[in-house]
Scaffold this motif. Structure first.
Motif, mmCIF file in Angstrom:
data_model
loop_
_atom_site.group_PDB
_atom_site.id
_atom_site.type_symbol
_atom_site.label_atom_id
_atom_site.label_comp_id
_atom_site.label_asym_id
_atom_site.label_seq_id
_atom_site.Cartn_x
_atom_site.Cartn_y
_atom_site.Cartn_z
ATOM 1 N N LYS A 195 -27.736 -23.474 -26.601
ATOM 2 C CA LYS A 195 -28.496 -22.422 -27.267
ATOM 3 C C LYS A 195 -27.574 -21.396 -27.928
ATOM 4 N N PHE A 196 -26.290 -21.450 -27.572
ATOM 5 C CA PHE A 196 -25.340 -20.439 -28.035
ATOM 6 C C PHE A 196 -24.316 -21.063 -28.989
ATOM 7 N N ASP A 197 -23.884 -20.279 -29.955
ATOM 8 C CA ASP A 197 -22.879 -20.759 -30.914
ATOM 9 C C ASP A 197 -21.502 -20.845 -30.276
ATOM 10 N N ALA A 198 -21.220 -19.921 -29.371
ATOM 11 C CA ALA A 198 -19.913 -19.892 -28.709
ATOM 12 C C ALA A 198 -20.062 -19.208 -27.356
ATOM 13 N N ILE A 199 -19.179 -19.578 -26.436
ATOM 14 C CA ILE A 199 -19.157 -18.977 -25.103
ATOM 15 C C ILE A 199 -17.730 -18.549 -24.791
ATOM 16 N N VAL A 200 -17.578 -17.295 -24.367
ATOM 17 C CA VAL A 200 -16.291 -16.788 -23.888
ATOM 18 C C VAL A 200 -16.369 -16.763 -22.371
ATOM 19 N N TYR A 201 -15.496 -17.520 -21.730
ATOM 20 C CA TYR A 201 -15.582 -17.745 -20.280
ATOM 21 C C TYR A 201 -14.366 -17.149 -19.579
ATOM 22 N N LEU A 202 -14.615 -16.243 -18.620
ATOM 23 C CA LEU A 202 -13.544 -15.665 -17.812
ATOM 24 C C LEU A 202 -13.254 -16.630 -16.676
ATOM 25 N N SER A 203 -12.080 -17.240 -16.707
ATOM 26 C CA SER A 203 -11.776 -18.322 -15.773
ATOM 27 C C SER A 203 -11.069 -17.841 -14.508
ATOM 28 N N ASP A 204 -11.487 -18.416 -13.398
ATOM 29 C CA ASP A 204 -10.805 -18.227 -12.116
ATOM 30 C C ASP A 204 -9.917 -19.440 -11.822
ATOM 31 N N GLY A 205 -9.678 -20.234 -12.850
ATOM 32 C CA GLY A 205 -8.939 -21.483 -12.723
ATOM 33 C C GLY A 205 -9.806 -22.664 -13.131
ATOM 34 N N SER A 206 -11.119 -22.444 -13.125
ATOM 35 C CA SER A 206 -12.051 -23.499 -13.511
ATOM 36 C C SER A 206 -12.221 -23.551 -15.025
ATOM 37 N N ILE A 207 -12.564 -24.724 -15.525
ATOM 38 C CA ILE A 207 -12.821 -24.935 -16.948
ATOM 39 C C ILE A 207 -14.138 -25.699 -17.059
ATOM 40 N N PRO A 208 -15.195 -25.047 -17.491
ATOM 41 C CA PRO A 208 -16.493 -25.710 -17.547
ATOM 42 C C PRO A 208 -16.627 -26.602 -18.784
ATOM 43 N N LEU A 267 -16.104 -23.284 -26.896
ATOM 44 C CA LEU A 267 -15.702 -22.645 -25.641
ATOM 45 C C LEU A 267 -14.357 -21.949 -25.791
ATOM 46 N N PHE A 268 -14.346 -20.657 -25.475
ATOM 47 C CA PHE A 268 -13.124 -19.859 -25.459
ATOM 48 C C PHE A 268 -12.861 -19.462 -24.013
ATOM 49 N N ILE A 269 -11.673 -19.766 -23.516
ATOM 50 C CA ILE A 269 -11.324 -19.477 -22.127
ATOM 51 C C ILE A 269 -10.391 -18.268 -22.070
ATOM 52 N N HIS A 270 -10.720 -17.329 -21.195
ATOM 53 C CA HIS A 270 -9.887 -16.140 -21.006
ATOM 54 C C HIS A 270 -9.309 -16.152 -19.596
ATOM 55 N N PHE A 271 -7.982 -16.054 -19.515
ATOM 56 C CA PHE A 271 -7.301 -15.985 -18.225
ATOM 57 C C PHE A 271 -6.716 -14.587 -18.033
ATOM 58 N N ILE A 279 -7.676 -20.691 -25.993
ATOM 59 C CA ILE A 279 -7.370 -20.010 -24.734
ATOM 60 C C ILE A 279 -6.635 -18.713 -25.064
ATOM 61 N N PHE A 280 -7.044 -17.617 -24.439
ATOM 62 C CA PHE A 280 -6.311 -16.366 -24.625
ATOM 63 C C PHE A 280 -6.145 -15.649 -23.292
ATOM 64 N N CYS A 281 -5.043 -14.934 -23.171
ATOM 65 C CA CYS A 281 -4.661 -14.272 -21.913
ATOM 66 C C CYS A 281 -4.563 -12.765 -22.115
ATOM 67 N N ASN A 282 -4.512 -12.047 -21.008
ATOM 68 C CA ASN A 282 -4.484 -10.589 -21.069
ATOM 69 C C ASN A 282 -3.070 -10.017 -21.161
ATOM 70 N N SER A 283 -2.044 -10.858 -21.071
ATOM 71 C CA SER A 283 -0.668 -10.370 -21.162
ATOM 72 C C SER A 283 0.275 -11.553 -21.383
ATOM 73 N N TYR A 284 1.496 -11.250 -21.792
ATOM 74 C CA TYR A 284 2.492 -12.303 -21.953
ATOM 75 C C TYR A 284 2.954 -12.825 -20.594
ATOM 76 N N PHE A 285 2.836 -12.002 -19.581
ATOM 77 C CA PHE A 285 3.136 -12.461 -18.222
ATOM 78 C C PHE A 285 2.189 -13.598 -17.842
ATOM 79 N N THR A 286 0.881 -13.357 -18.001
ATOM 80 C CA THR A 286 -0.105 -14.389 -17.688
ATOM 81 C C THR A 286 0.084 -15.606 -18.587
ATOM 82 N N LYS A 287 0.299 -15.359 -19.869
ATOM 83 C CA LYS A 287 0.485 -16.455 -20.840
ATOM 84 C C LYS A 287 1.635 -17.381 -20.444
ATOM 85 N N SER A 288 2.737 -16.819 -19.967
ATOM 86 C CA SER A 288 3.905 -17.635 -19.644
ATOM 87 C C SER A 288 3.580 -18.683 -18.580
ATOM 88 N N PHE A 289 2.717 -18.325 -17.634
ATOM 89 C CA PHE A 289 2.340 -19.267 -16.579
ATOM 90 C C PHE A 289 1.237 -20.218 -17.040
#
Length: 282
Positions: A63-76, A82-86, A110-120
């Motif tokens: 029903k949605f054009d796009a979904i931004v998903y805050l991931s706890d490690g899971s990928i639906p 689907l856009f995944i945010h870590f 996929i996008f992250c909140n910092s370069y620290f998170t991105k590196s991992f």
């Protein structure tokens, strides 16, 4: 994620997957504590709830054009872009498993909140993620006299081992030792965000603070928080202290929004929206 919703609703119809019965409370809390206006954002029953079947989730997601998903490690797996945010590293995930690789194939970005998170994240999942810093707008109260206050700002979060993620208990113990060693005319103030149901656990910090110039300030609005930032001479942050951060990087500070607020380094809401829309529209 609330900032993402408030930004995108300026141009799109936006829904948040959450408990619809809590919609009014969440909107009121977001406005009071964070200054985020969600009045134009709609709520939709949480299709990512464990009670929702994979088939039902997939059908409803279409029903949605796009979904931004805050991931706890899971990928639906969903039926839309689907856009995944870590917001933290996910070292416990097997990034090379066939299941993970298949799921990643259907992820738009996929996008992250910092370069620290991105590196991992990039290393773990073998991807090239973007970085989108959270918006930080600090309204410093000018002409406020500094006081002998050591300030800490952070949420109260303990794991199933009762380990304090933000190390507030560690800082309290250290400050008490400083007082016992002769430190005078200083106060330690901890501004803490506490979720419903965690008040009882917070009593441990109250108990160990008794008899010392230590004050716990819970769930205050932003305007009051800015006053404390403006009055304090010292800011103290200890997340990750004593931890093996190479083995458990998720125990480090992944962005540190309160440290940015204290330094008055501002990533404005306008710039945040521009960068977000760039990611979504690519």
């Amino acid at each position: 994620m609330l900032s993402i919703a408030s930004c995108l609703v300026q141009e799109y119809e936006v829904f948040i997957f959450w408990d619809k019965s809590k919609e009014d409370k969440i909107k009121q809390t977001a406005l009071k504590k964070l200054g985020i206006d969600l009045s134009s954002v709609k709520f939709y029953s949480n299709i990512f709830d464990k009670k929702t079947s994979l088939l039902s989730r997939f059908v409803q997601s279409r029903k949605f054009d796009a979904i931004v998903y805050l991931s706890d490690g899971s990928i639906p797996i969903v039926g839309s872009k689907l856009f995944i945010h870590f917001q933290f590293p996910i070292e416990w995930i097997n990034g090379n498993s066939m299941k993970t690789r298949i799921k990643l194939f259907f992820v738009k970005k996929i996008f992250c909140n910092s370069y620290f998170t991105k590196s991992f994240i990039d290393k773990k999942l073998d991807v090239k993620s973007d970085v989108l810093y959270p918006p930080v707008n600090l309204h410093v109260v000018k002409n406020m006299e500094k006081e002998n206050i050591i300030l800490h700002v952070g949420r109260f979060d303990v794991d199933f081992h009762e380990s304090n993620y933000k190390k507030q208990d560690v800082m309290i113990d250290i400050f008490k030792k400083m007082i016992d060693a002769g430190l005078k005319n200083w106060k330690f103030k901890l501004v803490i965000g506490v979720r419903d149901g965690d008040e009882e656990k917070l009593n441990k910090l109250r108990t160990i603070s008794e008899g010392y110039p230590i004050e716990l300030i819970v769930n205050i609005p932003n305007q009051k928080l800015w006053e404390y930032y403006s009055k304090a001479k010292i800011y103290w942050h200890a997340t990750g202290y004593g931890e093996n951060l190479q083995k458990y990087p998720e125990k480090a500070e992944h962005f540190g929004i309160s440290t940015v607020e204290r330094r008055s380094s501002i990533f404005s809401g306008d710039r945040f929206c521009k960068e977000l829309k760039k990611i979504i529209n690519e």
